[in-house]
Design an enzyme around this catalytic site. Structure first.
Site, PDB file in Angstrom:
ATOM      1  N   ASP A 187       0.827  -1.200   0.000  1.00 55.05           N
ATOM      2  CA  ASP A 187       0.000   0.000   0.000  1.00 55.05           C
ATOM      3  C   ASP A 187       0.870   1.262   0.000  1.00 55.05           C
ATOM      4  OD1 ASP A 187      -2.731   1.187   0.477  1.00 55.05           O
ATOM      5  OD2 ASP A 187      -1.714   1.980   2.247  1.00 55.05           O
ATOM      6  N   GLU A 201       1.487  -0.448  -5.095  1.00 60.40           N
ATOM      7  CA  GLU A 201       0.580   0.628  -5.476  1.00 60.40           C
ATOM      8  C   GLU A 201       1.431   1.880  -5.657  1.00 60.40           C
ATOM      9  OE1 GLU A 201      -3.124   3.352  -3.896  1.00 60.40           O
ATOM     10  OE2 GLU A 201      -1.603   2.627  -2.514  1.00 60.40           O
TER      11      GLU A 201
HETATM   12  C1  NOJ Z   1      -4.228   3.249  -0.799  1.00 60.44           C
HETATM   13  C2  NOJ Z   1      -5.475   2.453  -0.622  1.00 60.44           C
HETATM   14  O1  NOJ Z   1      -5.818   1.862  -1.853  1.00 60.44           O
HETATM   15  C3  NOJ Z   1      -6.527   3.399  -0.122  1.00 60.44           C
HETATM   16  O2  NOJ Z   1      -7.785   2.805  -0.120  1.00 60.44           O
HETATM   17  C4  NOJ Z   1      -6.102   3.891   1.244  1.00 60.44           C
HETATM   18  O3  NOJ Z   1      -7.007   4.876   1.691  1.00 60.44           O
HETATM   19  C5  NOJ Z   1      -4.712   4.503   1.205  1.00 60.44           C
HETATM   20  N1  NOJ Z   1      -3.772   3.722   0.453  1.00 60.44           N
HETATM   21  C6  NOJ Z   1      -4.155   4.693   2.586  1.00 60.44           C
HETATM   22  O4  NOJ Z   1      -3.781   3.448   3.117  1.00 60.44           O
END
Ligand code: NOJ
Length: 546
Positions: A202, A245
């Site tokens: 993440d 991500e």
């Molecule tokens: C990316 C995640 O996909 C999202 O849903 C989240 O709010 C943020 N990171 C913070 O963890």
């Protein structure tokens, strides 16, 4: 294939949230036993790897991305032994599982933060990033405009400001601290030992963002952290991945792969935006351009392509004119938009529920170089629930049947973790597994067929790809050459018919097999000129076992 098992180069990812998938005990919250009971459905669809959104104990301010304990299971979702049973049953069906790893921040309720704020001498104090002086106005640096005031918040107990790039209840961890890094190496080891095949990392760019720790850490060291996570992953398993991500400028995107020893796979955000621009324009040009602009990646690296996922469709990196085009086509009303940069919609309603257009969109997605990812419910054409705030609109419960609550839970609806979408064209009465399972023309069965075809063409994940000029801007022609066979795919982005010509050598055309199309086509050996209907598509294989 080298020493390392590169299964992810030809996987079909399926993302779901345990709490909204299936409730086994009637308490209104999806759980691991419910998910386990649906594994046959998932395996039947043909997907090969599940990505589970966070399932850890959490206050739930950011739908689980505010983790209060990285080592256990949210008690609403089950126990560690339920998780273990789920992993066993998934493996029995040939399914791998990757899970969300949230290393950038914890929940404010995490014991580390509680200890850190309570005592300046606590070893946990330095797990987070603090400053004594007033940071001033930082509202221009927030990730969620309208939901965050700034990225530093004063904590009374600590008598200092703490850094949080996301919500104020998600304090950023200080990854310059070797102890924090050791914690995550341990956690990665722990979950690998539970049988997962890797992690969706993440907010990975924030680990490289040096704000607050610039004095202690250089950029090299920041990348070092990703390498450390990779080392422990690779040491524990010869078949686990880190899928990042990472939505950053193209010029620095490939850095996150390292030389193949940081993140092995990245979500293809640039191509994601281009796909929606292409769908809005009815032209293949944005996709061709995005493909040409993609940086080259190491041999062990892979792109994971997707149309929609659990967050907003982020259009920030398009030009304002392009963004307006996508808004105009797919979400002109303010309630469909979010954060001044995107759409909080699912794909099917964006495309007006047009089955031909939807199939073209998935045919396009699955034809792109890389590995495809689906978000639960896409296989049914589920819609968004705009009564849910912000990004939650796309995270309503899975629609299993036309019975009460869409078969998600037997609890009264007011107890549901989130309401099942009811009524209208996309409510569970219309869109449900039970209505599509036995219908040979359903999106569900068509997608299962598409997945089967994609799995039969591994060169799409691992071969050499090239764009073919089919003679019309609306049509994307792609060719993937593997060691044993090649695949040629045509997708017509326009809603009107196009006549295109492939110019394959006669011996290739003679060996061509039609794998999939929106209609029956004349065999290529007889005619390389063809009419593609509006939103038509044609998949051909050259060589191989066909
Ligand atoms: C990316 C995640 O996909 C999202 O849903 C989240 O709010 C943020 N990171 C913070 O963890």
């Amino acid at each position: 294939m080298g020493l390392y098992d590169q299964w992810y180069e030809n996987a079909i990812f399926y993302c779901l949230d345990v709490e909204t998938y299936a409730d086994s005990n009637g308490d209104g919250v999806g759980d691991f036993r419910g998910l386990t009971s649906r594994l046959e459905y998932i395996a039947g669809l043909g997907v090969t790897c599940l990505w589970l959104m966070p399932f850890f104990p959490t206050p739930g301010g950011d739908d689980g991305y505010d983790v209060a304990d990285y080592e256990s299971i949210d008690p609403r979702l089950g126990t560690l032994s339920d998780f273990s049973e789920f992993i066993y049953e998934a493996h029995e069906r040939g399914l791998r599982v990757i899970i969300d790893l949230v290393p950038n921040h914890t929940s404010i309720e995490h014991p580390w933060f509680q200890a850190a704020r309570a005592d300046p001498d606590s070893p946990y104090r330095d797990y987070y990033v603090w400053r004594a002086d007033d940071p001033g106005d930082t509202s221009d640096q927030v990730v969620f405009p309208g939901e965050q005031e700034g990225i530093w918040t004063y904590d009374e107990a600590a008598g200092a400001y703490y850094l949080h790039h996301f919500y104020e209840f998600q304090p950023d961890l200080n990854f310059a601290n070797p102890r924090v890094r050791a914690e995550f190496r341990r956690l990665v080891g722990f979950w690998l030992q539970q049988g997962v095949s890797g992690f969706r990392v993440d907010a990975a760019p924030f680990l490289i963002n040096l704000l607050g720790v610039e004095n202690t850490l250089g950029m090299q060291q920041a990348h070092e952290y990703l390498r450390e996570l990779w080392e422990v992953t690779a040491k524990r398993s010869q078949a686990a991945i880190l899928l990042g991500e990472v939505d950053v400028d193209l010029s620095v995107m490939a850095d996150y792969f390292g030389g193949g020893n940081e993140l092995q796979a990245l979500f293809n955000f640039p191509l994601n935006r281009a796909l929606f621009l292409a769908l809005a324009e009815g032209s293949a040009d944005p996709v061709r351009l995005a493909l040409n602009e993609l940086p080259s990646i190491p041999g062990a690296g892979q792109w994971v392509n997707f149309l929609r996922h659990h967050d907003e469709l982020n259009l920030l990196r398009l030009t304002s004119r392009q963004r307006e085009q996508v808004y105009a086509a797919f979400g002109p009303e303010a309630e469909l938009q979010v954060y001044d940069r995107g759409l909080r919609r699912r794909l099917a309603p964006m495309l007006g529920g047009d089955q031909g257009w939807l199939r073209l969109a998935y045919s396009l997605l699955f034809s792109l170089p890389g590995t495809p990812m689906l978000f639960y419910g896409e296989e049914l054409g589920m819609g968004e629930n705009l009564s849910l705030p912000g990004r939650l609109s796309v995270r309503a419960p899975m629609q299993w049947s036309t019975y009460d609550n869409g078969g998600f839970s037997s609890a009264p609806v007011e107890q549901h973790v989130r309401p099942v979408l009811a009524g209208g064209d996309y409510g569970f009465e219309q869109v449900a597994v039970s209505r599509q399972r036995g219908d040979r023309d359903s999106l569900l069965n068509w997608l299962a067929m598409l997945i089967r075809v994609r799995r039969e063409c591994p060169e799409i994940g691992t071969g050499q790809w090239s764009v073919i000029d089919a003679g019309d801007d609306a049509v994307l022609g792609l060719r993937h050459d593997g060691a044993e066979a090649s695949t040629v795919i045509l997708n017509n982005l326009a809603s009107t018919h196009r006549t295109v010509t492939l110019e394959l050598p006669a011996d290739e055309a003679e060996r061509a097999t039609d794998l999939l199309g929106d209609r029956d086509y004349t065999p290529l050996a007889d005619d390389q000129r063809m009419r593609l209907n509006g939103h038509g598509y044609r998949w051909l294989r050259l060589g191989g076992i066909y």
